[in-house]
Design a protein around this motif. Structure first.
Motif, PDB file in Angstrom:
ATOM      1  N   TYR A 128       0.830  -1.267  -0.120  1.00  0.00           N
ATOM      2  CA  TYR A 128       0.030   0.079   0.095  1.00  0.00           C
ATOM      3  C   TYR A 128       1.092   1.199   0.131  1.00  0.00           C
ATOM      4  O   TYR A 128       0.605   2.253  -0.716  1.00  0.00           O
ATOM      5  CB  TYR A 128      -1.001  -0.007   0.976  1.00  0.00           C
ATOM      6  CG  TYR A 128      -2.287  -0.695   0.844  1.00  0.00           C
ATOM      7  CD1 TYR A 128      -3.356  -0.111   0.402  1.00  0.00           C
ATOM      8  CD2 TYR A 128      -2.398  -2.035   1.289  1.00  0.00           C
ATOM      9  CE1 TYR A 128      -4.478  -0.790   0.147  1.00  0.00           C
ATOM     10  CE2 TYR A 128      -3.427  -2.693   0.998  1.00  0.00           C
ATOM     11  CZ  TYR A 128      -4.508  -2.029   0.494  1.00  0.00           C
ATOM     12  OH  TYR A 128      -5.681  -2.807   0.428  1.00  0.00           O
ATOM     13  N   ALA A 129       1.936   1.299   0.657  1.00  0.00           N
ATOM     14  CA  ALA A 129       2.666   2.477   0.915  1.00  0.00           C
ATOM     15  C   ALA A 129       3.461   2.555  -0.351  1.00  0.00           C
ATOM     16  O   ALA A 129       3.615   3.879  -0.841  1.00  0.00           O
ATOM     17  CB  ALA A 129       3.901   2.279   2.078  1.00  0.00           C
ATOM     18  N   THR A 130       3.965   1.711  -1.224  1.00  0.00           N
ATOM     19  CA  THR A 130       4.516   1.752  -2.452  1.00  0.00           C
ATOM     20  C   THR A 130       3.585   2.440  -3.315  1.00  0.00           C
ATOM     21  O   THR A 130       3.955   3.525  -4.147  1.00  0.00           O
ATOM     22  CB  THR A 130       5.237   0.504  -2.835  1.00  0.00           C
ATOM     23  OG1 THR A 130       6.039   0.179  -1.871  1.00  0.00           O
ATOM     24  CG2 THR A 130       5.841   0.560  -4.084  1.00  0.00           C
ATOM     25  N   ALA A 131       2.430   1.752  -3.560  1.00  0.00           N
ATOM     26  CA  ALA A 131       1.436   2.412  -4.404  1.00  0.00           C
ATOM     27  C   ALA A 131       0.934   3.925  -4.074  1.00  0.00           C
ATOM     28  O   ALA A 131       0.902   4.667  -4.981  1.00  0.00           O
ATOM     29  CB  ALA A 131       0.084   1.424  -4.342  1.00  0.00           C
ATOM     30  N   LEU A 132       1.009   4.250  -2.691  1.00  0.00           N
ATOM     31  CA  LEU A 132       0.537   5.556  -2.539  1.00  0.00           C
ATOM     32  C   LEU A 132       1.627   6.504  -2.928  1.00  0.00           C
ATOM     33  O   LEU A 132       1.333   7.485  -3.304  1.00  0.00           O
ATOM     34  CB  LEU A 132       0.240   5.547  -0.792  1.00  0.00           C
ATOM     35  CG  LEU A 132      -0.061   6.856  -0.214  1.00  0.00           C
ATOM     36  CD1 LEU A 132      -1.542   7.555  -1.050  1.00  0.00           C
ATOM     37  CD2 LEU A 132      -0.308   6.691   1.115  1.00  0.00           C
TER      38      LEU A 132
ATOM     39  N   LYS B  24     -11.788  12.062  -8.438  1.00  0.00           N
ATOM     40  CA  LYS B  24     -11.936  12.670  -9.957  1.00  0.00           C
ATOM     41  C   LYS B  24     -11.798  11.798 -10.980  1.00  0.00           C
ATOM     42  O   LYS B  24     -11.555  10.689 -10.826  1.00  0.00           O
ATOM     43  CB  LYS B  24     -10.456  13.553  -9.848  1.00  0.00           C
ATOM     44  CG  LYS B  24     -10.570  14.700  -8.889  1.00  0.00           C
ATOM     45  CD  LYS B  24      -9.281  15.539  -8.863  1.00  0.00           C
ATOM     46  CE  LYS B  24      -9.488  16.623  -8.237  1.00  0.00           C
ATOM     47  NZ  LYS B  24      -8.140  17.396  -8.076  1.00  0.00           N
ATOM     48  N   PRO B  25     -12.465  12.066 -12.153  1.00  0.00           N
ATOM     49  CA  PRO B  25     -12.487  11.118 -13.440  1.00  0.00           C
ATOM     50  C   PRO B  25     -10.982  10.693 -13.790  1.00  0.00           C
ATOM     51  O   PRO B  25     -11.123   9.564 -14.009  1.00  0.00           O
ATOM     52  CB  PRO B  25     -12.892  12.187 -14.450  1.00  0.00           C
ATOM     53  CG  PRO B  25     -13.729  13.383 -13.856  1.00  0.00           C
ATOM     54  CD  PRO B  25     -12.860  13.448 -12.383  1.00  0.00           C
ATOM     55  N   ASP B  26     -10.043  11.500 -13.663  1.00  0.00           N
ATOM     56  CA  ASP B  26      -8.610  10.837 -13.845  1.00  0.00           C
ATOM     57  C   ASP B  26      -8.073  10.395 -12.598  1.00  0.00           C
ATOM     58  O   ASP B  26      -6.702   9.990 -12.610  1.00  0.00           O
ATOM     59  CB  ASP B  26      -7.866  11.937 -14.584  1.00  0.00           C
ATOM     60  CG  ASP B  26      -7.836  13.159 -13.856  1.00  0.00           C
ATOM     61  OD1 ASP B  26      -8.330  13.433 -12.866  1.00  0.00           O
ATOM     62  OD2 ASP B  26      -6.894  13.830 -13.974  1.00  0.00           O
ATOM     63  N   GLY B  27      -8.877  10.245 -11.434  1.00  0.00           N
ATOM     64  CA  GLY B  27      -8.149   9.899 -10.426  1.00  0.00           C
ATOM     65  C   GLY B  27      -7.648   8.310 -10.306  1.00  0.00           C
ATOM     66  O   GLY B  27      -8.004   7.583 -11.168  1.00  0.00           O
ATOM     67  N   ILE B  28      -6.980   8.038  -9.163  1.00  0.00           N
ATOM     68  CA  ILE B  28      -6.315   6.800  -9.014  1.00  0.00           C
ATOM     69  C   ILE B  28      -7.200   6.128  -7.743  1.00  0.00           C
ATOM     70  O   ILE B  28      -7.087   6.569  -6.553  1.00  0.00           O
ATOM     71  CB  ILE B  28      -4.892   6.657  -8.954  1.00  0.00           C
ATOM     72  CG1 ILE B  28      -4.504   7.208 -10.258  1.00  0.00           C
ATOM     73  CG2 ILE B  28      -4.492   5.413  -8.528  1.00  0.00           C
ATOM     74  CD1 ILE B  28      -2.886   7.599 -10.142  1.00  0.00           C
TER      75      ILE B  28
END
Length: 157
Positions: free
Chosen positions: A20-24, A127-131
């Motif tokens: 999770y930390a790496t992805a964040l 947001k529409p382009d959010g992750i």
């Protein structure tokens, strides 16, 4: 709801926390807005704020939100982390998030309203382009017999 000891066990899961930390860290951009659903003690909210998020909305139904608030204050990040004690489905944020992070597995990924909460957050808060973190989840199961573990975890509670 989880006990403080349970939160400690989750944070001690180095593989999970590191993933999770790496992805964040890889998705954060300076000043971005982050929503953490099921923040618990606020660990990922703290990381997001420390790593440059401009605003972090940390949502938690349980009373652990009080501890998360104390941790945010002691880490001098309370000005960027807004803690909300509620279900993410019940909150209205003043802005959409660039990143939504959630670790809502609990006992099982399908427990309670976890999946509907993530779907709602994607629809209303991202947001529409959010992750979305995670972007997918794999569920694997195996039949085992472990009566001693069962008694300790389920019967003894």
């Amino acid at each position: 709801m989880y006990s403080i000891a349970s939160y400690g066990e989750m944070l001690a899961d180095e593989t999970r926390v590191q993933a999770y930390a790496t992805a964040l860290r890889a998705t954060l951009r300076p000043g971005c807005v982050v929503l953490e659903i099921g923040t618990g003690l606020g660990f990922f909210a703290l990381l997001a704020a420390r790593w440059g998020a401009g605003k972090v909305y940390a949502v938690e139904r349980g009373d652990a939100v009080a501890t998360a608030r104390t941790l945010a204050e002691h880490n001098r990040l309370a000005d960027r982390i807004e803690l909300l004690q509620a279900s993410s489905s019940d909150v209205s944020l003043p802005e959409r998030a660039d990143v939504v992070i959630s670790d809502l597995r609990g006992v099982l990924p399908f427990l309670g309203d976890h999946l509907p909460s993530i779907a709602d957050a994607r629809e209303r808060h991202l947001k529409p382009d959010g992750i979305l973190i995670p972007q997918r989840d794999d569920l694997r199961a195996a039949i085992v017999e472990a009566p001693d573990l069962y008694r300790r975890k389920v019967v003894a509670g």
